[in-house]
Write a protein that holds these residues in place. Structure first.
Motif, PDB file in Angstrom:
ATOM      1  N   GLY A  73      48.366 -14.072 -39.534  1.00  0.00           N
ATOM      2  CA  GLY A  73      49.177 -15.273 -39.715  1.00  0.00           C
ATOM      3  C   GLY A  73      48.411 -16.458 -39.159  1.00  0.00           C
ATOM      4  O   GLY A  73      47.905 -16.401 -38.034  1.00  0.00           O
ATOM      5  N   LEU A  74      48.301 -17.507 -39.964  1.00  0.00           N
ATOM      6  CA  LEU A  74      47.533 -18.694 -39.559  1.00  0.00           C
ATOM      7  C   LEU A  74      48.445 -19.908 -39.443  1.00  0.00           C
ATOM      8  O   LEU A  74      49.294 -20.137 -40.311  1.00  0.00           O
ATOM      9  N   ASN A  75      48.242 -20.676 -38.394  1.00  0.00           N
ATOM     10  CA  ASN A  75      48.885 -21.984 -38.263  1.00  0.00           C
ATOM     11  C   ASN A  75      47.784 -23.034 -38.207  1.00  0.00           C
ATOM     12  O   ASN A  75      46.813 -22.889 -37.463  1.00  0.00           O
ATOM     13  N   HIS A 124      36.390 -15.262 -35.246  1.00  0.00           N
ATOM     14  CA  HIS A 124      35.736 -16.265 -34.401  1.00  0.00           C
ATOM     15  C   HIS A 124      34.821 -17.202 -35.185  1.00  0.00           C
ATOM     16  O   HIS A 124      34.860 -18.418 -35.015  1.00  0.00           O
ATOM     17  N   ASP A 125      33.997 -16.626 -36.067  1.00  0.00           N
ATOM     18  CA  ASP A 125      32.970 -17.428 -36.738  1.00  0.00           C
ATOM     19  C   ASP A 125      33.419 -18.065 -38.052  1.00  0.00           C
ATOM     20  O   ASP A 125      32.875 -19.093 -38.450  1.00  0.00           O
ATOM     21  N   LYS A 126      34.392 -17.451 -38.732  1.00  0.00           N
ATOM     22  CA  LYS A 126      34.767 -17.960 -40.053  1.00  0.00           C
ATOM     23  C   LYS A 126      36.165 -18.565 -40.107  1.00  0.00           C
ATOM     24  O   LYS A 126      36.397 -19.520 -40.848  1.00  0.00           O
ATOM     25  N   LEU A 127      37.118 -18.011 -39.348  1.00  0.00           N
ATOM     26  CA  LEU A 127      38.486 -18.523 -39.424  1.00  0.00           C
ATOM     27  C   LEU A 127      38.750 -19.668 -38.447  1.00  0.00           C
ATOM     28  O   LEU A 127      39.323 -20.695 -38.829  1.00  0.00           O
ATOM     29  N   GLN A 128      38.355 -19.497 -37.196  1.00  0.00           N
ATOM     30  CA  GLN A 128      38.642 -20.535 -36.198  1.00  0.00           C
ATOM     31  C   GLN A 128      38.082 -21.914 -36.574  1.00  0.00           C
ATOM     32  O   GLN A 128      38.759 -22.920 -36.381  1.00  0.00           O
ATOM     33  N   PRO A 129      36.873 -21.991 -37.154  1.00  0.00           N
ATOM     34  CA  PRO A 129      36.348 -23.312 -37.529  1.00  0.00           C
ATOM     35  C   PRO A 129      37.124 -24.015 -38.653  1.00  0.00           C
ATOM     36  O   PRO A 129      36.886 -25.192 -38.931  1.00  0.00           O
ATOM     37  N   LEU A 130      38.077 -23.322 -39.291  1.00  0.00           N
ATOM     38  CA  LEU A 130      38.841 -23.939 -40.380  1.00  0.00           C
ATOM     39  C   LEU A 130      39.859 -24.963 -39.892  1.00  0.00           C
ATOM     40  O   LEU A 130      40.436 -25.685 -40.696  1.00  0.00           O
ATOM     41  N   GLY A 131      40.100 -25.006 -38.600  1.00  0.00           N
ATOM     42  CA  GLY A 131      41.073 -25.945 -38.062  1.00  0.00           C
ATOM     43  C   GLY A 131      42.417 -25.301 -37.782  1.00  0.00           C
ATOM     44  O   GLY A 131      43.460 -25.823 -38.167  1.00  0.00           O
ATOM     45  N   LEU A 132      42.381 -24.158 -37.123  1.00  0.00           N
ATOM     46  CA  LEU A 132      43.611 -23.452 -36.799  1.00  0.00           C
ATOM     47  C   LEU A 132      44.148 -23.892 -35.451  1.00  0.00           C
ATOM     48  O   LEU A 132      43.388 -24.097 -34.515  1.00  0.00           O
ATOM     49  N   SER A 133      45.458 -24.019 -35.362  1.00  0.00           N
ATOM     50  CA  SER A 133      46.064 -24.260 -34.050  1.00  0.00           C
ATOM     51  C   SER A 133      46.358 -22.922 -33.376  1.00  0.00           C
ATOM     52  O   SER A 133      46.318 -22.816 -32.158  1.00  0.00           O
ATOM     53  N   SER A 134      46.642 -21.888 -34.200  1.00  0.00           N
ATOM     54  CA  SER A 134      46.852 -20.548 -33.661  1.00  0.00           C
ATOM     55  C   SER A 134      46.767 -19.530 -34.791  1.00  0.00           C
ATOM     56  O   SER A 134      46.844 -19.875 -35.975  1.00  0.00           O
ATOM     57  N   SER A 135      46.633 -18.279 -34.389  1.00  0.00           N
ATOM     58  CA  SER A 135      46.646 -17.187 -35.354  1.00  0.00           C
ATOM     59  C   SER A 135      47.195 -15.950 -34.661  1.00  0.00           C
ATOM     60  O   SER A 135      47.166 -15.849 -33.433  1.00  0.00           O
ATOM     61  N   GLN A 136      47.703 -15.036 -35.461  1.00  0.00           N
ATOM     62  CA  GLN A 136      48.164 -13.758 -34.932  1.00  0.00           C
ATOM     63  C   GLN A 136      47.685 -12.673 -35.879  1.00  0.00           C
ATOM     64  O   GLN A 136      47.878 -12.761 -37.093  1.00  0.00           O
ATOM     65  N   THR A 137      47.035 -11.656 -35.305  1.00  0.00           N
ATOM     66  CA  THR A 137      46.435 -10.591 -36.097  1.00  0.00           C
ATOM     67  C   THR A 137      47.218  -9.296 -35.916  1.00  0.00           C
ATOM     68  O   THR A 137      47.506  -8.889 -34.794  1.00  0.00           O
ATOM     69  N   LEU A 138      47.535  -8.674 -37.041  1.00  0.00           N
ATOM     70  CA  LEU A 138      48.170  -7.362 -37.054  1.00  0.00           C
ATOM     71  C   LEU A 138      47.216  -6.413 -37.766  1.00  0.00           C
ATOM     72  O   LEU A 138      46.835  -6.667 -38.908  1.00  0.00           O
ATOM     73  N   ILE A 139      46.820  -5.344 -37.101  1.00  0.00           N
ATOM     74  CA  ILE A 139      45.918  -4.375 -37.713  1.00  0.00           C
ATOM     75  C   ILE A 139      46.749  -3.260 -38.335  1.00  0.00           C
ATOM     76  O   ILE A 139      47.661  -2.725 -37.705  1.00  0.00           O
ATOM     77  N   SER A 140      46.427  -2.943 -39.568  1.00  0.00           N
ATOM     78  CA  SER A 140      47.099  -1.861 -40.276  1.00  0.00           C
ATOM     79  C   SER A 140      46.372  -0.558 -39.979  1.00  0.00           C
ATOM     80  O   SER A 140      45.173  -0.448 -40.209  1.00  0.00           O
ATOM     81  N   PHE A 141      47.104   0.420 -39.487  1.00  0.00           N
ATOM     82  CA  PHE A 141      46.493   1.740 -39.243  1.00  0.00           C
ATOM     83  C   PHE A 141      46.283   2.486 -40.543  1.00  0.00           C
ATOM     84  O   PHE A 141      45.292   3.169 -40.727  1.00  0.00           O
ATOM     85  N   HIS A 142      47.246   2.363 -41.455  1.00  0.00           N
ATOM     86  CA  HIS A 142      47.190   3.113 -42.711  1.00  0.00           C
ATOM     87  C   HIS A 142      48.241   2.549 -43.660  1.00  0.00           C
ATOM     88  O   HIS A 142      49.356   2.272 -43.253  1.00  0.00           O
ATOM     89  N   SER A 143      47.880   2.411 -44.918  1.00  0.00           N
ATOM     90  CA  SER A 143      48.832   1.977 -45.933  1.00  0.00           C
ATOM     91  C   SER A 143      49.667   3.176 -46.370  1.00  0.00           C
ATOM     92  O   SER A 143      49.128   4.145 -46.911  1.00  0.00           O
ATOM     93  N   ALA A 144      50.965   3.132 -46.112  1.00  0.00           N
ATOM     94  CA  ALA A 144      51.840   4.250 -46.461  1.00  0.00           C
ATOM     95  C   ALA A 144      51.952   4.402 -47.971  1.00  0.00           C
ATOM     96  O   ALA A 144      51.964   5.504 -48.492  1.00  0.00           O
ATOM     97  N   PHE A 145      52.062   3.287 -48.685  1.00  0.00           N
ATOM     98  CA  PHE A 145      52.030   3.298 -50.138  1.00  0.00           C
ATOM     99  C   PHE A 145      51.786   1.888 -50.632  1.00  0.00           C
ATOM    100  O   PHE A 145      51.991   0.917 -49.920  1.00  0.00           O
ATOM    101  N   GLN A 146      51.334   1.814 -51.863  1.00  0.00           N
ATOM    102  CA  GLN A 146      51.088   0.529 -52.519  1.00  0.00           C
ATOM    103  C   GLN A 146      51.404   0.744 -53.986  1.00  0.00           C
ATOM    104  O   GLN A 146      51.012   1.752 -54.577  1.00  0.00           O
TER     105      GLN A 146
END
Length: 156
Positions: A73-75, A124-146
């Motif tokens: 999530g990017l702000n 750090h190198d590609k997203l932060q320089p875009l001008g973000l005030s904050s971000s929140q990262t959620l890592i997916s362990f496994h896709s249950a279905f798609q």
């Protein structure tokens, strides 16, 4: 956006190709009781209407070395930067989806990385320089279905 008008043949075709996108047009025609040319014309019509957005092979990211899937999530510091940030996100190959959202984030992206260290480098190198005030990262362990929308259920 308006819902497209689909007749029974269109719906039959969508049900079949949703189950198997590689089904030959002649097989669809045989099952629908129409000519191959009719199916070809319907497929063109469905594409022109925007109902079908193309076809593609789906590559399994893990099989090519991208073991970490994350949703971020990017702000933005400046909300007027939406379009610029979206265009810059398109230039980052690891970013596979970008959504404008309501709620806690201005944008929400899906990203694949080789591992957690690679993910940190991208943030750090590609997203932060875009001008973000904050971000929140959620890592997916496994896709249950798609899946795609279940055509049998919704296109009646």
């Amino acid at each position: 956006m308006a819902t497209q008008r689909l007749d029974n043949l269109d719906k039959q075709i969508l049900r079949m190709i949703a189950k198997d996108a590689r089904i030959p047009f002649l097989e669809v025609a045989r099952l629908c009781g129409v000519s191959g040319a009719a199916i070809h014309q319907r497929m063109q019509k469905l594409s022109q209407m925007g109902v079908l957005k193309g076809s593609q092979y789906v590559i399994d990211p893990e099989k090519i070395g991208y073991e970490t899937c994350a949703y971020i999530g990017l702000n933005l510091k400046n909300p007027e930067d939406f379009d610029r940030v979206m265009e810059e996100l398109k230039l980052i190959p690891e970013v596979t989806e970008c959504h404008f959202t309501t709620g806690n984030f201005d944008m929400f992206i899906k990203i694949y990385a080789k591992n957690n260290h690679h993910l940190l480098t991208i943030i750090h190198d590609k997203l932060q320089p875009l001008g973000l005030s904050s971000s929140q990262t959620l890592i997916s362990f496994h896709s249950a279905f798609q899946r795609q929308l279940p055509i049998e259920e919704i296109v009646q």
